[in-house]
Each structure stands twice: as structure tokens, then as C-alpha cells.
Motif scaffolding. Structure first.
Motif, PDB file in Angstrom:
ATOM      1  N   MET A   1       0.912  -1.188  -0.025  1.00  0.00           N
ATOM      2  CA  MET A   1       0.201  -0.050   0.041  1.00  0.00           C
ATOM      3  C   MET A   1       0.775   1.195   0.020  1.00  0.00           C
ATOM      4  SD  MET A   1      -2.687   0.978   2.620  1.00  0.00           S
ATOM      5  CE  MET A   1      -4.015   2.535   2.669  1.00  0.00           C
ATOM      6  N   GLU A   2       0.227   2.368  -0.430  1.00  0.00           N
ATOM      7  CA  GLU A   2       1.290   3.574  -0.614  1.00  0.00           C
ATOM      8  C   GLU A   2       1.304   4.350   0.802  1.00  0.00           C
ATOM      9  OE1 GLU A   2      -0.039   6.231  -3.712  1.00  0.00           O
ATOM     10  OE2 GLU A   2      -0.486   4.681  -5.237  1.00  0.00           O
ATOM     11  N   LYS A   3       2.206   5.176   0.617  1.00  0.00           N
ATOM     12  CA  LYS A   3       2.376   5.806   1.912  1.00  0.00           C
ATOM     13  C   LYS A   3       1.464   6.672   2.165  1.00  0.00           C
ATOM     14  CE  LYS A   3       5.633   9.019   4.345  1.00  0.00           C
ATOM     15  NZ  LYS A   3       6.889   9.718   4.134  1.00  0.00           N
ATOM     16  N   ARG A   4       0.904   6.634   3.501  1.00  0.00           N
ATOM     17  CA  ARG A   4      -0.534   7.382   3.962  1.00  0.00           C
ATOM     18  C   ARG A   4      -0.284   8.788   4.082  1.00  0.00           C
ATOM     19  NH1 ARG A   4      -2.914   5.600   9.556  1.00  0.00           N
ATOM     20  NH2 ARG A   4      -3.086   3.481   8.378  1.00  0.00           N
ATOM     21  N   SER A   5      -1.047   9.639   3.465  1.00  0.00           N
ATOM     22  CA  SER A   5      -1.054  11.166   3.416  1.00  0.00           C
ATOM     23  C   SER A   5      -0.959  11.715   4.794  1.00  0.00           C
ATOM     24  CB  SER A   5      -2.191  11.787   2.757  1.00  0.00           C
ATOM     25  OG  SER A   5      -2.320  11.242   1.515  1.00  0.00           O
ATOM     26  N   SER A   6      -0.172  12.827   4.964  1.00  0.00           N
ATOM     27  CA  SER A   6      -0.315  13.538   6.086  1.00  0.00           C
ATOM     28  C   SER A   6      -1.426  14.062   6.557  1.00  0.00           C
ATOM     29  CB  SER A   6       1.076  14.729   6.022  1.00  0.00           C
ATOM     30  OG  SER A   6       0.619  15.556   5.128  1.00  0.00           O
ATOM     31  N   LEU A   7      -1.519  14.651   7.802  1.00  0.00           N
ATOM     32  CA  LEU A   7      -2.878  15.055   8.147  1.00  0.00           C
ATOM     33  C   LEU A   7      -2.802  16.638   7.796  1.00  0.00           C
ATOM     34  CD1 LEU A   7      -5.668  14.241   9.763  1.00  0.00           C
ATOM     35  CD2 LEU A   7      -4.323  14.959  11.780  1.00  0.00           C
ATOM     36  N   THR A   8      -3.603  16.937   6.736  1.00  0.00           N
ATOM     37  CA  THR A   8      -3.467  18.247   6.233  1.00  0.00           C
ATOM     38  C   THR A   8      -5.067  18.571   6.303  1.00  0.00           C
ATOM     39  OG1 THR A   8      -3.594  17.639   4.059  1.00  0.00           O
ATOM     40  CG2 THR A   8      -1.462  18.175   5.080  1.00  0.00           C
ATOM     41  N   TRP A   9      -5.412  20.067   6.034  1.00  0.00           N
ATOM     42  CA  TRP A   9      -6.856  20.460   5.895  1.00  0.00           C
ATOM     43  C   TRP A   9      -7.363  20.022   4.636  1.00  0.00           C
ATOM     44  CZ3 TRP A   9      -8.469  22.838   1.510  1.00  0.00           C
ATOM     45  CH2 TRP A   9      -7.446  23.383   0.627  1.00  0.00           C
ATOM     46  N   LYS A  10      -6.528  19.665   3.652  1.00  0.00           N
ATOM     47  CA  LYS A  10      -7.220  19.060   2.256  1.00  0.00           C
ATOM     48  C   LYS A  10      -7.494  17.707   2.291  1.00  0.00           C
ATOM     49  CE  LYS A  10      -5.845  18.033  -2.292  1.00  0.00           C
ATOM     50  NZ  LYS A  10      -4.709  17.942  -3.701  1.00  0.00           N
ATOM     51  N   THR A  11      -6.461  16.734   3.215  1.00  0.00           N
ATOM     52  CA  THR A  11      -6.901  15.522   3.253  1.00  0.00           C
ATOM     53  C   THR A  11      -8.327  15.326   4.445  1.00  0.00           C
ATOM     54  OG1 THR A  11      -5.246  15.162   4.993  1.00  0.00           O
ATOM     55  CG2 THR A  11      -4.822  14.280   2.483  1.00  0.00           C
ATOM     56  N   MET A  12      -8.072  16.220   5.397  1.00  0.00           N
ATOM     57  CA  MET A  12      -9.369  16.103   6.442  1.00  0.00           C
ATOM     58  C   MET A  12     -10.608  16.493   5.534  1.00  0.00           C
ATOM     59  SD  MET A  12      -7.936  17.338   9.840  1.00  0.00           S
ATOM     60  CE  MET A  12      -6.965  18.835   9.413  1.00  0.00           C
ATOM     61  N   VAL A  13     -10.467  17.606   4.660  1.00  0.00           N
ATOM     62  CA  VAL A  13     -11.732  18.040   4.119  1.00  0.00           C
ATOM     63  C   VAL A  13     -12.357  16.902   3.302  1.00  0.00           C
ATOM     64  CG1 VAL A  13     -12.834  19.718   2.467  1.00  0.00           C
ATOM     65  CG2 VAL A  13     -11.569  20.401   4.268  1.00  0.00           C
ATOM     66  N   LEU A  14     -11.284  16.082   2.327  1.00  0.00           N
ATOM     67  CA  LEU A  14     -11.670  15.165   1.492  1.00  0.00           C
ATOM     68  C   LEU A  14     -12.269  14.045   2.235  1.00  0.00           C
ATOM     69  CD1 LEU A  14      -8.603  15.193  -0.790  1.00  0.00           C
ATOM     70  CD2 LEU A  14     -11.211  15.685  -1.566  1.00  0.00           C
ATOM     71  N   ALA A  15     -11.978  13.570   3.557  1.00  0.00           N
ATOM     72  CA  ALA A  15     -12.244  12.664   4.199  1.00  0.00           C
ATOM     73  C   ALA A  15     -13.769  12.806   4.884  1.00  0.00           C
ATOM     74  CB  ALA A  15     -11.461  12.366   5.476  1.00  0.00           C
ATOM     75  N   ALA A  16     -14.163  14.071   5.053  1.00  0.00           N
ATOM     76  CA  ALA A  16     -15.319  14.561   5.630  1.00  0.00           C
ATOM     77  C   ALA A  16     -16.214  14.483   4.358  1.00  0.00           C
ATOM     78  CB  ALA A  16     -15.285  16.073   6.181  1.00  0.00           C
ATOM     79  N   LEU A  17     -15.900  15.027   3.106  1.00  0.00           N
ATOM     80  CA  LEU A  17     -16.787  14.934   1.958  1.00  0.00           C
ATOM     81  C   LEU A  17     -16.926  13.532   1.816  1.00  0.00           C
ATOM     82  CD1 LEU A  17     -15.220  17.677  -0.315  1.00  0.00           C
ATOM     83  CD2 LEU A  17     -17.385  17.641   0.811  1.00  0.00           C
ATOM     84  N   ALA A  18     -15.974  12.582   1.836  1.00  0.00           N
ATOM     85  CA  ALA A  18     -16.256  11.045   1.397  1.00  0.00           C
ATOM     86  C   ALA A  18     -17.471  10.460   2.404  1.00  0.00           C
ATOM     87  CB  ALA A  18     -14.745  10.297   1.598  1.00  0.00           C
ATOM     88  N   GLY A  19     -17.041  10.982   3.865  1.00  0.00           N
ATOM     89  CA  GLY A  19     -18.304  10.490   4.727  1.00  0.00           C
ATOM     90  C   GLY A  19     -19.485  10.786   4.354  1.00  0.00           C
ATOM     91  N   ALA A  20     -19.701  12.329   3.840  1.00  0.00           N
ATOM     92  CA  ALA A  20     -20.991  12.681   3.745  1.00  0.00           C
ATOM     93  C   ALA A  20     -21.534  12.276   2.159  1.00  0.00           C
ATOM     94  CB  ALA A  20     -20.839  14.383   3.570  1.00  0.00           C
ATOM     95  N   GLY A  21     -20.592  12.004   1.497  1.00  0.00           N
ATOM     96  CA  GLY A  21     -21.085  11.157   0.199  1.00  0.00           C
ATOM     97  C   GLY A  21     -21.670   9.872   0.320  1.00  0.00           C
ATOM     98  N   ILE A  22     -20.811   8.910   1.417  1.00  0.00           N
ATOM     99  CA  ILE A  22     -21.332   7.780   1.842  1.00  0.00           C
ATOM    100  C   ILE A  22     -22.762   7.894   2.237  1.00  0.00           C
ATOM    101  CG2 ILE A  22     -20.932   5.819   3.345  1.00  0.00           C
ATOM    102  CD1 ILE A  22     -17.877   6.633   3.020  1.00  0.00           C
ATOM    103  N   GLY A  23     -22.953   8.957   3.188  1.00  0.00           N
ATOM    104  CA  GLY A  23     -24.331   9.033   4.009  1.00  0.00           C
ATOM    105  C   GLY A  23     -25.147   9.411   2.985  1.00  0.00           C
ATOM    106  N   ILE A  24     -25.044  10.285   2.107  1.00  0.00           N
ATOM    107  CA  ILE A  24     -25.812  10.646   1.083  1.00  0.00           C
ATOM    108  C   ILE A  24     -26.389   9.736   0.315  1.00  0.00           C
ATOM    109  CG2 ILE A  24     -26.452  12.233  -0.806  1.00  0.00           C
ATOM    110  CD1 ILE A  24     -24.813  14.153   0.713  1.00  0.00           C
ATOM    111  N   GLY A  25     -25.372   9.017  -0.277  1.00  0.00           N
ATOM    112  CA  GLY A  25     -25.716   7.705  -1.079  1.00  0.00           C
ATOM    113  C   GLY A  25     -26.493   6.548  -0.589  1.00  0.00           C
ATOM    114  N   VAL A  26     -26.201   6.267   0.913  1.00  0.00           N
ATOM    115  CA  VAL A  26     -27.113   5.253   1.409  1.00  0.00           C
ATOM    116  C   VAL A  26     -28.466   5.906   1.548  1.00  0.00           C
ATOM    117  CG1 VAL A  26     -27.434   4.326   3.739  1.00  0.00           C
ATOM    118  CG2 VAL A  26     -25.196   4.291   2.790  1.00  0.00           C
TER     119      VAL A  26
END
Length: 201
Positions: A1-26
């Protein structure tokens, strides 16, 4: 697996958007009324048995998976695992509340389109969370850890897990339908396909 990204505002926002997308999809899948995606069949069973909302059932399910992934698949666990889990349940309840009455009046072609939109958004958001490399959702963390140890492909493992969750959810009283069969057949391949797209940098 590729190296994990550092904890930045960009990756946190993307993770939050992913969580919202999962919930909206469901949420869209639930209101389409054709049968839930495989994970939601299990969550629906919890919802029925424990008499709690879909979102609360999702949060309970995610809490159990987060604890399990932290112990058994820590390599794939991270802040994104927690961020997405915290948001998903609220996004499910919000989507069902906002779209339920409107979508329930759709004819069959309309319901099919809503389901397909929800299923595609669900799979895309799961893939986006993986590509963030900030920690996968609890289920994918465990699947990737099992893939690493067994050598079995993600797609086959996902099919097996989806079948198991559907069966357990059905026993608990979760709604099973044609949409569930479509979800079993397409969730793994769709995530695999989206995973092949350009990764988040």
C-alpha cells in the motif's frame, strides 16, 4: 500500500466529503425503496431490532468496526476512518428526512435512477476515502488487512463480506430487494474501478 498522506486540511476535508457522500448515497438508496445496499441491510436490521434511527444504527455499526479495525487492521486505520464515520450517520438521517417524501412518489424508472445514483455515489465516496490515504472506513480496513494476509483479491473479499452482511441483516429484519442484489454485484467492482483513477496527492 502507498504511504499514508499527512494530516492536512485538504485530506481532512476530502475525508469529511467522503463521509458525507457515503451517507447521502445510502440515504438515496434507502428512499428509492428497492432494497438497501449490503451494509445498510445490516444497519437496517440493527435499526429494526434496537428501534433506533438509520443514522444511529450507522454510528453504532461504525463504532464497532472502528474498534475492530484499530485492533486488527491498524495499518489501514487513521483519522479519515473516524472523520468519515462521525459524518456518515448524520448524512444518512439528513438525506432520508429531506428526500424521503419527494422520492417515495416516484414511479419505477425514477426509483431505479435514484437507486443507481445512490449506489454510484456510495461506491465513489468509499473509493475516495481510500484514495485520501488518511485511513479507510472500518470495513475496508479489515478487508485490505485480510487481502494482505490471504492474497485474495479485494473484489472477491468484498463480495464475500457483502453477502455475509446481507444475510445477517436479513435475519435481523433488514429490507432485502433487487437493489441489494445489484449492490452485492457492483459495490466491489465500482470501488475497484474508481480506485484505478488518479489518486489524491
Amino acid at each position: 500500500m502507498e504511504k499514508r498522506s499527512s494530516l492536512t486540511w485538504k485530506t481532512m476535508v476530502l475525508a469529511a466529503l467522503a463521509g458525507a457522500g457515503i451517507g447521502i448515497g445510502v440515504g438515496l438508496i434507502l428512499t428509492a425503496g428497492m432494497g438497501s445496499d449490503t451494509v445498510t441491510v445490516f444497519q437496517d436490521g440493527l435499526h429494526q431490532q434496537l428501534r433506533i434511527s438509520y443514522g444511529q444504527a450507522s454510528r453504532l455499526y461504525n463504532l464497532i468496526l472502528i474498534l475492530t479495525a484499530f485492533i486488527a487492521a491498524r495499518k489501514y486505520f487513521g483519522a479519515g476512518t473516524v472523520i468519515s464515520a462521525l459524518i456518515t450517520g448524520f448524512a444518512i438521517d439528513g438525506t432520508v428526512a429531506l428526500t424521503g417524501r419527494f422520492i417515495v412518489g416516484f414511479n419505477l424508472p425514477g426509483s431505479i435512477l435514484v437507486f443507481l445514483a445512490g449506489q454510484t455515489l456510495y461506491a465513489f465516496s468509499l473509493a475516495m476515502l481510500i484514495r485520501c490515504k488518511l485511513g479507510m472506513n472500518g470495513l475496508d480496513s479489515l478487508i485490505y488487512a485480510l487481502q494482505e494476509k490471504s492474497g485474495i483479491s479485494y473484489r472477491r473479499l468484498r463480495w464475500g463480506v457483502d453477502f455475509l452482511l446481507t444475510w445477517m441483516g436479513w435475519l435481523l429484519g433488514g429490507i432485502f430487494g433487487i437493489g441489494t442484489l445489484i449492490s452485492i454485484l457492483t459495490t466491489g467492482p465500482l470501488i475497484d474501478r474508481f480506485q484505478q483513477q488518479r489518486r489524491v496527492t
